[in-house]
Write an enzyme that holds these catalytic residues in place. Structure first.
Site, PDB file in Angstrom:
ATOM      1  N   CYS A   1       0.809  -1.214   0.000  1.00  0.00           N
ATOM      2  CA  CYS A   1       0.000   0.000   0.000  1.00  0.00           C
ATOM      3  C   CYS A   1       0.846   1.269   0.000  1.00  0.00           C
ATOM      4  O   CYS A   1       0.556   2.230  -0.727  1.00  0.00           O
ATOM      5  CB  CYS A   1      -0.954   0.005   1.195  1.00  0.00           C
ATOM      6  SG  CYS A   1      -0.159  -0.402   2.759  1.00  0.00           S
TER       7      CYS A   1
ATOM      8  N   HIS B   1      -2.709   6.553   4.528  1.00  0.00           N
ATOM      9  CA  HIS B   1      -1.262   6.578   4.720  1.00  0.00           C
ATOM     10  C   HIS B   1      -0.695   7.908   4.221  1.00  0.00           C
ATOM     11  O   HIS B   1      -1.118   8.421   3.177  1.00  0.00           O
ATOM     12  CB  HIS B   1      -0.589   5.459   3.928  1.00  0.00           C
ATOM     13  CG  HIS B   1      -0.794   4.087   4.496  1.00  0.00           C
ATOM     14  ND1 HIS B   1      -1.468   3.834   5.668  1.00  0.00           N
ATOM     15  CD2 HIS B   1      -0.370   2.865   4.032  1.00  0.00           C
ATOM     16  CE1 HIS B   1      -1.463   2.525   5.893  1.00  0.00           C
ATOM     17  NE2 HIS B   1      -0.808   1.925   4.921  1.00  0.00           N
TER      18      HIS B   1
END
Length: 340
Positions: A130, A242
């Site tokens: 990710c 994130h």
């Protein structure tokens, strides 16, 4: 005309997000199979206006699907992905299992879609980590115009990257602090509520963690093996999204204006970069969005050709589910014929 799609790990965070995105983007699916472990068999999951019941992967006939999107972890993938591929079903895998396999393409469609043609070697395509996915989307347009020599990345990774139980732990610990409950640590090595933990995945012999190693080797495989890179990966008390502070050194001169224009024109990116209070994107604002956001574009005065940028993305979307669906979209556009 359409495709039969299987979602392996359909009851998990990423699996559910894959189903949402397939529906949102109108993927040409004639049939969708939600698959899970035996203990999750029968659980209800949503796909657009439909409600599906999860079936056990162990009993599934993989020849019934044209494409399988795997979101079930490396151990289950190791068992079932080869069976699916052998049955003629193209596997798009979200785990780390096949990422560094030289016969498996590691794909971020905005960056290296041409490598997708290599899927025929094993009938398997890998989805990157990710944190890697959002990083290379931001690096690609800059690399194209000024050739990146070196990248230094510090990540601020949300707990959703560690799964449902990790999200529950952040919630429970946060509540527990206010009511003076015992601090229980099960998914993280230290308290995550009101704290940050510079440790994601296992430690390696050189002192880096496997998450940090993944970012380096995956970026090299996807973008350019000549890029030098060092990373520090940190878990932060954020539920979804994130963030990355990225310092880039280039082989050729590049200024802030050139960088901003290249990033604005690149697919999958949105630039939000005002030099004022709030003129940047944070994880809370990126949740549910398809885009990777870039803010804080500025010169790094410590090297001859350097820039600093701030990169934020929904890790359950671009970092996992969205990228997998985009790979499927490119696969059917370029390589697979629809079934009648």
């Amino acid at each position: 005309m359409g495709y039969r799609i299987a979602i392996a790990g359909a009851t998990g965070n990423v699996g559910r997000e894959i189903l949402n995105i397939l529906s949102e983007r109108g993927f040409p699916a004639t049939e969708v199979f939600g698959l899970a472990s035996r203990r999750s068999q029968g659980k209800e999951i949503s796909f657009g206006d439909q409600t599906l019941k999860a079936s056990a992967m162990e009993n599934f006939d993989w020849s019934k699907a044209d494409i399988a999107l795997f979101a079930c972890g490396s151990s289950a993938t190791k068992e079932f992905a080869p069976k699916a591929a052998a049955a003629g079903c193209v596997v798009i895998d979200n785990s780390s299992l096949y990422r560094m396999d030289e016969d498996v393409p590691l794909i971020v469609p905005e960056v290296n879609v041409e490598a997708l043609a290599g899927y025929t070697k094993k009938n398997i395509i890998a989805n990157p980590n990710c944190s890697t996915a959002q990083l290379v989307v931001a690096l690609k347009p800059l690399h194209d115009i000024a050739q990146i020599k070196r990248v230094v990345v510090s990540t601020y990774q949300s707990v959703s990257g560690a799964g449902n139980a990790a999200m529950d732990e952040l919630f429970t610990q946060t509540r527990g602090i206010f009511v003076n409950d015992e601090m229980v640590k099960e998914n993280f090595t230290k308290q995550i509520a009101f704290n940050v933990i510079p440790h994601i995945d296992v430690f390696m012999d050189d002192g880096s963690t496997k998450e940090e190693w993944k970012m380096v080797v995956e970026t090299k495989k996807i973008l350019d093996p000549a890029i030098e890179m060092t990373t520090t990966c940190v878990r932060v008390p954020v539920f979804v999204g994130h963030s990355e502070a990225v310092t880039i050194e280039f082989a050729k001169p590049i200024d802030e204006k050139q960088a901003r224009e290249a990033l604005r024109e690149a697919p999958g990116l949105l630039v939000v970069d005002k030099r004022e209070d709030g003129g940047y994107v944070t994880p809370v604002e990126c949740v549910g969005d398809y885009a990777t956001f870039v803010s804080r574009i500025r010169k790094d005065p410590t090297v001859e050709n350097g820039l600093n940028i701030w990169v934020v993305s929904d890790n359950l979307r671009k970092g996992a589910a969205l990228n997998a669906v985009q790979i499927a979209e490119e696969l059917v556009e370029r390589h697979l014929k629809a079934k009648t």
